[in-house]
Design an enzyme around this catalytic site. Structure first.
Site, short mmCIF file in Angstrom:
data_model
loop_
_atom_site.label_atom_id
_atom_site.label_comp_id
_atom_site.label_asym_id
_atom_site.label_seq_id
_atom_site.Cartn_x
_atom_site.Cartn_y
_atom_site.Cartn_z
N LEU A 8 1.13 -1.23 -0.17
CA LEU A 8 -0.17 -0.55 0.17
C LEU A 8 1.08 1.38 0.31
CD1 LEU A 8 -2.96 0.51 0.35
CD2 LEU A 8 -3.06 1.07 2.31
N ILE B 110 0.84 3.46 -5.50
CA ILE B 110 0.64 2.83 -5.85
C ILE B 110 -0.74 2.52 -5.31
CG2 ILE B 110 0.29 0.96 -8.16
CD1 ILE B 110 3.44 1.81 -9.20
N SER C 235 1.25 -4.99 3.47
CA SER C 235 2.38 -3.80 3.61
C SER C 235 3.25 -4.38 4.01
CB SER C 235 2.10 -2.37 4.03
OG SER C 235 2.48 -1.49 2.53
N VAL D 24 0.82 -5.12 -11.71
CA VAL D 24 1.08 -4.00 -12.26
C VAL D 24 2.70 -3.41 -11.64
CG1 VAL D 24 -0.70 -2.91 -12.72
CG2 VAL D 24 -0.43 -2.19 -10.90
N ARG E 247 6.26 -5.93 -10.08
CA ARG E 247 7.35 -6.68 -11.02
C ARG E 247 6.66 -8.08 -11.79
NH1 ARG E 247 8.24 -2.38 -12.59
NH2 ARG E 247 10.31 -1.19 -12.47
N GLU F 122 9.90 -10.82 -19.19
CA GLU F 122 9.97 -9.59 -20.34
C GLU F 122 10.95 -9.68 -22.11
OE1 GLU F 122 8.82 -6.06 -18.62
OE2 GLU F 122 7.88 -7.31 -17.29
N HIS G 163 3.85 -4.42 -19.89
CA HIS G 163 4.45 -3.44 -19.33
C HIS G 163 4.25 -1.60 -20.12
CE1 HIS G 163 7.76 -3.60 -16.47
NE2 HIS G 163 7.07 -2.56 -16.58
#
Lengths: 339, 339
Positions: free
Chosen positions: A162, A165, A184, A240, A242, A271, A289
């Site tokens: 948290l 983002i 968190s 969203v 990694r 990726e 991404h």
């Protein structure tokens, strides 16, 4: 030739080394040129390698790795200005040892990343991209109504990390009537959402898991097989953050076997390679991404980078807020939710 | 045979005629069976057409037309219970003349429709479905980064029809940092958003137009060529109302010529047919009229339909709130924003 180089006029400005892989574009330079002498070895290789040892500030483009070997060539380096939200591509331990400050994109990308997370989530629950394929493929007149999706409202959303983002995600999803909980690095005194002690407990009490924490040694594969089991067969995972935050091999298996309800993925472990099995599934939304990629966020990123570099060259504190962002100056520990 | 018909046990319950085209499914009957004797001529044709003249209540499935001809066969009809948000498929003038009440889905679909409108909007701005195609098509490793999208935050959103759906859209988009304005049949005293006197003025002051008003003679093609010109070449149109609210032929031309920024369309003028030109565009998200289709909204719809039918058979007022919904009993005029 000199006229083609905007830097030739700015040789008296503080020098900033641009650190990038040749394949990475550098779309944020426009306003930096007016404040700094930008040295880009890709386009203008220096005549002597010794020049690198005079460099005090480095601007790291995207996820270009900053390794111990990189740092060995930069003996005067004092600051690495990162241009992404995550700093997992930077050897933080070695920077700390050498007393090099590291800053990230601050909150420049937070709103765009949160917007995208919401779009991926509704996209998975309501099959928006799959419906679009259905229409474009000409199936509507032939097969009739598209199957039902699932309502977003009243879903229990668990946010992993948290930070800036995750907080923006929470603000948005509350307006859709979702209930929010989080895990968190530590419980946040200023937040009233329920806190869980670990990712498994959060997943067990959530319909949706939104992954937006920083990637560190502690958070790699934080979305493990056990977390997926706890989330359950109707559960949805949105990532969203990694790619390596999620055990991708397990995720693919769970999705293929129908042991998860769906996934919205902007990031992947390897990726730009995406597991082929995912491309066959309509309860999955895939994205290259690009959750943070808008002209508006790049403008905000320039604000943050310029503010941090100016602060550095003026010997002002790096934690100055720029466009709402706080620079992360080591050795302040990274927050799980800052990614 | 009788054992297979749940109605055979309920013959003493009030009779409700199911009115549907053979191609329309009837997914909401489950709980209605326990309260009403449902007569479905598609599956059980009545032995005598005279039976129709004893029917007092009709449940209209989806957009099945209720015409003057329909009403001529139902001389005792007193109420049409619609199961969609819009009632443009029902001859309201003739119902009014015959003193037949008409109810709609109330707010049963409002949240789902609003969620979908938001997903379409982010989908257009951030190219979510196009990105998904990019990944699935294997283009990421070959062509590299996907082009930038546009940020949702700070966009000026104009809502056409601030009824139950439009209000839910506004609530959601405010959480994304958008500014909201609206045009509705009339200015709403309880709403602080700026009001514009007509659709053109609203469009001229908006980056995004979200169409969620009812389809009436007055609102057909309310999104006209002039509105598109006023919205401008970066403007985005989202339609979760009815296809004919937008001049589709003009819309296609504007999009093909690049005179609009994009569109997210759940509804079309000639469903299930979608203009082929739209299927070629990456700044368009297409959807087969499914913005409201979730199991949760069908449950809510049953609540509304059962409440209205029970009220009718008990001679109670039809504007009773059911699941937050208000039935629309003619001759109360339809609100532009109720659709």
């Amino acid at each position: 030739m000199a006229a083609q180089n905007p830097n030739s006029l700015n040789i008296d400005l503080p020098t900033v080394l641009i650190h990038r892989l040749p394949s990475f574009n550098f779309p944020i330079a426009a306003r930096l040129f007016t404040h700094f002498h930008l040295l880009d070895p890709i386009t203008s290789p220096p005549t002597s390698p010794a020049l690198f040892h005079s460099i005090r500030a480095l601007l790291c483009v995207g996820p270009t790795p900053v390794t111990s070997d990189t740092l060995n060539h930069l003996s005067s380096l004092q600051i690495v200005v990162g241009t992404s939200a995550g700093v997992d591509h930077i050897d933080l331990a070695d920077c700390r040892r050498r007393n090099i400050a590291v800053t990230n994109a601050g909150t420049a990308f937070s709103e765009d990343a949160a917007d995208y997370a919401v779009a991926l989530l509704i996209g998975v629950l309501r099959r928006v991209s799959a419906s679009d394929r259905y229409v474009r493929g000409g199936f509507w007149p032939v097969n009739g109504d598209y199957p039902l999706g699932f309502k977003l409202g009243a879903k229990r959303v668990g946010i992993l990390g948290l930070g800036s983002i995750g907080s923006e995600v929470a603000k948005r999803l509350a307006a859709f009537g979702c209930s929010i909980a989080y895990f968190s690095r530590k419980k946040k005194a200023s937040v009233s959402f329920p806190y869980y002690e670990n990712a498994i407990d959060l997943a067990a009490n959530s319909d949706v898991l939104i992954v937006c924490c920083a990637l560190t040694d502690e958070t790699q594969h934080i979305v493990s097989k056990d977390v997926m089991v706890a989330l359950g067969k109707e559960g949805v995972i949105i990532n969203v953050g990694r790619g390596p935050l999620v055990d991708e091999k397990q995720l693919v298996g769970f999705l293929v076997r129908g042991e998860l309800g769906g996934a919205g993925l902007d990031v992947f472990e390897n990726e730009p390679n995406v597991p082929k099995e995912l491309c066959e599934l309509d309860n999955v939304v895939l994205s290259p991404h690009c959750a943070v990629l808008t002209p508006e966020s790049f403008e905000a990123l320039q604000d943050v980078a310029i503010a941090n570099l100016k602060a550095f060259f003026s010997n002002r504190p790096l934690d100055k807020a720029a466009n709402g962002a706080h620079a992360l100056a080591l050795p302040v520990p990274f927050n799980l939710g800052s990614g």
